[in-house]
Design a protein around this motif. Sequence first.
Motif, PDB file in Angstrom:
ATOM      1  N   LEU A 255     -55.899 -23.360  44.666  1.00 58.78           N
ATOM      2  CA  LEU A 255     -55.589 -23.400  46.097  1.00 58.78           C
ATOM      3  C   LEU A 255     -54.257 -22.734  46.413  1.00 58.78           C
ATOM      4  CD1 LEU A 255     -56.674 -27.035  47.134  1.00 58.78           C
ATOM      5  CD2 LEU A 255     -57.973 -24.900  47.360  1.00 58.78           C
ATOM      6  N   GLY A 256     -53.297 -22.860  45.502  1.00 55.23           N
ATOM      7  CA  GLY A 256     -51.964 -22.313  45.747  1.00 55.23           C
ATOM      8  C   GLY A 256     -51.935 -20.811  45.890  1.00 55.23           C
ATOM      9  N   LYS A 257     -52.938 -20.122  45.359  1.00 54.44           N
ATOM     10  CA  LYS A 257     -52.959 -18.663  45.479  1.00 54.44           C
ATOM     11  C   LYS A 257     -53.155 -18.219  46.923  1.00 54.44           C
ATOM     12  CE  LYS A 257     -54.379 -17.605  40.744  1.00 54.44           C
ATOM     13  NZ  LYS A 257     -55.386 -17.000  39.850  1.00 54.44           N
ATOM     14  N   GLY A 258     -53.693 -19.103  47.740  1.00 53.35           N
ATOM     15  CA  GLY A 258     -53.857 -18.765  49.148  1.00 53.35           C
ATOM     16  C   GLY A 258     -52.564 -18.794  49.927  1.00 53.35           C
ATOM     17  N   THR A 259     -51.495 -19.311  49.318  1.00 53.68           N
ATOM     18  CA  THR A 259     -50.194 -19.376  50.006  1.00 53.68           C
ATOM     19  C   THR A 259     -49.137 -18.551  49.281  1.00 53.68           C
ATOM     20  OG1 THR A 259     -49.588 -21.410  48.800  1.00 53.68           O
ATOM     21  CG2 THR A 259     -50.689 -21.670  50.929  1.00 53.68           C
ATOM     22  N   THR A 260     -49.547 -17.699  48.355  1.00 55.29           N
ATOM     23  CA  THR A 260     -48.603 -16.805  47.684  1.00 55.29           C
ATOM     24  C   THR A 260     -48.031 -15.816  48.704  1.00 55.29           C
ATOM     25  OG1 THR A 260     -49.770 -16.965  45.571  1.00 55.29           O
ATOM     26  CG2 THR A 260     -48.330 -15.058  45.886  1.00 55.29           C
ATOM     27  N   PRO A 261     -46.704 -15.644  48.752  1.00 54.54           N
ATOM     28  CA  PRO A 261     -46.111 -14.681  49.694  1.00 54.54           C
ATOM     29  C   PRO A 261     -46.681 -13.281  49.481  1.00 54.54           C
ATOM     30  CG  PRO A 261     -44.415 -16.074  48.738  1.00 54.54           C
ATOM     31  CD  PRO A 261     -45.684 -16.374  47.990  1.00 54.54           C
ATOM     32  N   PRO A 262     -47.055 -12.578  50.533  1.00 57.81           N
ATOM     33  CA  PRO A 262     -47.686 -11.254  50.397  1.00 57.81           C
ATOM     34  C   PRO A 262     -46.861 -10.258  49.596  1.00 57.81           C
ATOM     35  CG  PRO A 262     -47.842 -12.053  52.659  1.00 57.81           C
ATOM     36  CD  PRO A 262     -46.947 -12.996  51.942  1.00 57.81           C
ATOM     37  N   GLU A 263     -45.531 -10.379  49.673  1.00 57.73           N
ATOM     38  CA  GLU A 263     -44.684  -9.381  49.022  1.00 57.73           C
ATOM     39  C   GLU A 263     -44.721  -9.450  47.497  1.00 57.73           C
ATOM     40  OE1 GLU A 263     -42.002 -12.823  50.393  1.00 57.73           O
ATOM     41  OE2 GLU A 263     -43.682 -11.628  51.176  1.00 57.73           O
ATOM     42  N   HIS A 271     -48.115 -20.804  41.373  1.00 58.88           N
ATOM     43  CA  HIS A 271     -49.254 -21.245  42.194  1.00 58.88           C
ATOM     44  C   HIS A 271     -49.791 -22.598  41.738  1.00 58.88           C
ATOM     45  CE1 HIS A 271     -51.847 -19.769  38.899  1.00 58.88           C
ATOM     46  NE2 HIS A 271     -52.783 -20.530  39.422  1.00 58.88           N
ATOM     47  N   GLU A 272     -49.537 -22.971  40.479  1.00 59.60           N
ATOM     48  CA  GLU A 272     -50.075 -24.235  39.981  1.00 59.60           C
ATOM     49  C   GLU A 272     -49.531 -25.431  40.766  1.00 59.60           C
ATOM     50  OE1 GLU A 272     -50.070 -21.331  36.479  1.00 59.60           O
ATOM     51  OE2 GLU A 272     -48.656 -21.941  38.040  1.00 59.60           O
ATOM     52  N   GLN A 273     -48.226 -25.473  40.972  1.00 58.28           N
ATOM     53  CA  GLN A 273     -47.659 -26.596  41.715  1.00 58.28           C
ATOM     54  C   GLN A 273     -48.055 -26.540  43.185  1.00 58.28           C
ATOM     55  OE1 GLN A 273     -46.044 -29.339  40.408  1.00 58.28           O
ATOM     56  NE2 GLN A 273     -46.474 -30.050  42.493  1.00 58.28           N
ATOM     57  N   ARG A 274     -48.129 -25.333  43.732  1.00 57.75           N
ATOM     58  CA  ARG A 274     -48.586 -25.222  45.122  1.00 57.75           C
ATOM     59  C   ARG A 274     -50.025 -25.719  45.246  1.00 57.75           C
ATOM     60  NH1 ARG A 274     -46.375 -20.139  44.518  1.00 57.75           N
ATOM     61  NH2 ARG A 274     -48.379 -19.085  44.838  1.00 57.75           N
ATOM     62  N   SER A 275     -50.848 -25.431  44.224  1.00 55.86           N
ATOM     63  CA  SER A 275     -52.231 -25.917  44.237  1.00 55.86           C
ATOM     64  C   SER A 275     -52.273 -27.436  44.232  1.00 55.86           C
ATOM     65  CB  SER A 275     -52.988 -25.379  43.009  1.00 55.86           C
ATOM     66  OG  SER A 275     -53.094 -23.977  43.052  1.00 55.86           O
TER      67      SER A 275
END
Length: 414
Positions: A255-263, A271-275
């Motif tokens: 899920l965290g990959k959907g909030t990775t900054p575009p830059e 991304h693991e912790q964001r997930s």
Amino acid sequence: MRSFRVGGAVRDALLGLPVNDTDWVVVGATPEEMIAAGYLPVGKDFPVFLHPRTREEHALARTERKTGRGYRGFAFHASPDVTLEQDLARRDLTINAIAQAPDGTLIDPFGGQRDLKARVLRHVTTAFREDPVRILRVARFAARFHDFTLAPETMRLMREMVAEGEADHLVPERVWQELARGLMEDHPSRMFDVLRGCGALERVLPEVDRLWGVPQRADYHPEVDTGVHNMMVLDMAARLRAPLPVRFACLTHDLGKGTTPPEVLPRHIGHEQRSADLLKTVCNRLRVPNECRELADVVAREHGNIHRSGEYGAAAVVRLLERCDAFRKPQRFEQVLQACECDARGRLGMQEQPYPQRDRLLAALQAARAVDTAAIAARAREQGLGGERIGEQIQQARAQTVAAALQTSSASAA
């Protein structure tokens, strides 16, 4: 008073599939007559009864009228004058709106047999639009009957329902119920294809919906698109006959990959912790059972480390096992590893690749669990050592045992 077999039992029999549950609709009866005949009332929202001998559900024929938004916004009318056709008209799909009389005669006023032969999922009437749960049910049936197409007019109707805000009024318990059932089908990704197609996924699971279009490093993910990868992982879980907690973990691990900054794309550092953080939001919103929630949390946080664990020494492996709570919950850890295997193999061209991390970590866990921690703790206390030092000695003993096990395993593999 006449009883007719209805719904899934008729549909599955016509398809040559096993019939597990049989539902009946009763025409020409009152609740009082059902009770007098020995039926046990169990329905809360409308008259449903259990047969006195078979315990199969018998519901009085009924009609319904929309009174408000969402799943509960209905008024039901059940009386002896409601006909079988009126009852069938309120059902979701034509293939579920076929009845069968006790003598085997089929009553099919809406062309369900035609759609079974044509392999089409089609809504019965425009009354479909009054219940948003039907969007989820159609998506689930698409996952079950993966060789069926969805009628264009039904997809169009579902899009209109989403645009009108009906999907915003879905009850969390029903969303989870349908989601869980769809995840357990043989082609669960198809459920999400349908939900995306009508716009409902953005409303019920925006954290999953935003994964499509997010790029990944092609050297790790030849399929590149994160949403595509996510669905490949989910279908791999179905292929491996994984239980529901594993399949839910597969759905939510990235899920965290959907909030990775575009830059910084296509890299997804952290991304693991964001997930794991987004997972909490999903689980709280849908009231996901603890068994699914806890397993998915471990997989979200640790799947990258588990993939890389073949490079780890014994001490790092022991720390990984501790973070996964593998010593206390070894069976759950096996499921964690299954989810990680699905993640590794749910990639373009990698579906048949082995996953040696699984056997390596299970061997390490078996060796580490053989360490007599009680004896180590007793000796440490005799030396006047306290809690933290005792923990260190246990960890060292486990690392030594794991090192020997891994060396033996490497030698055997060579």
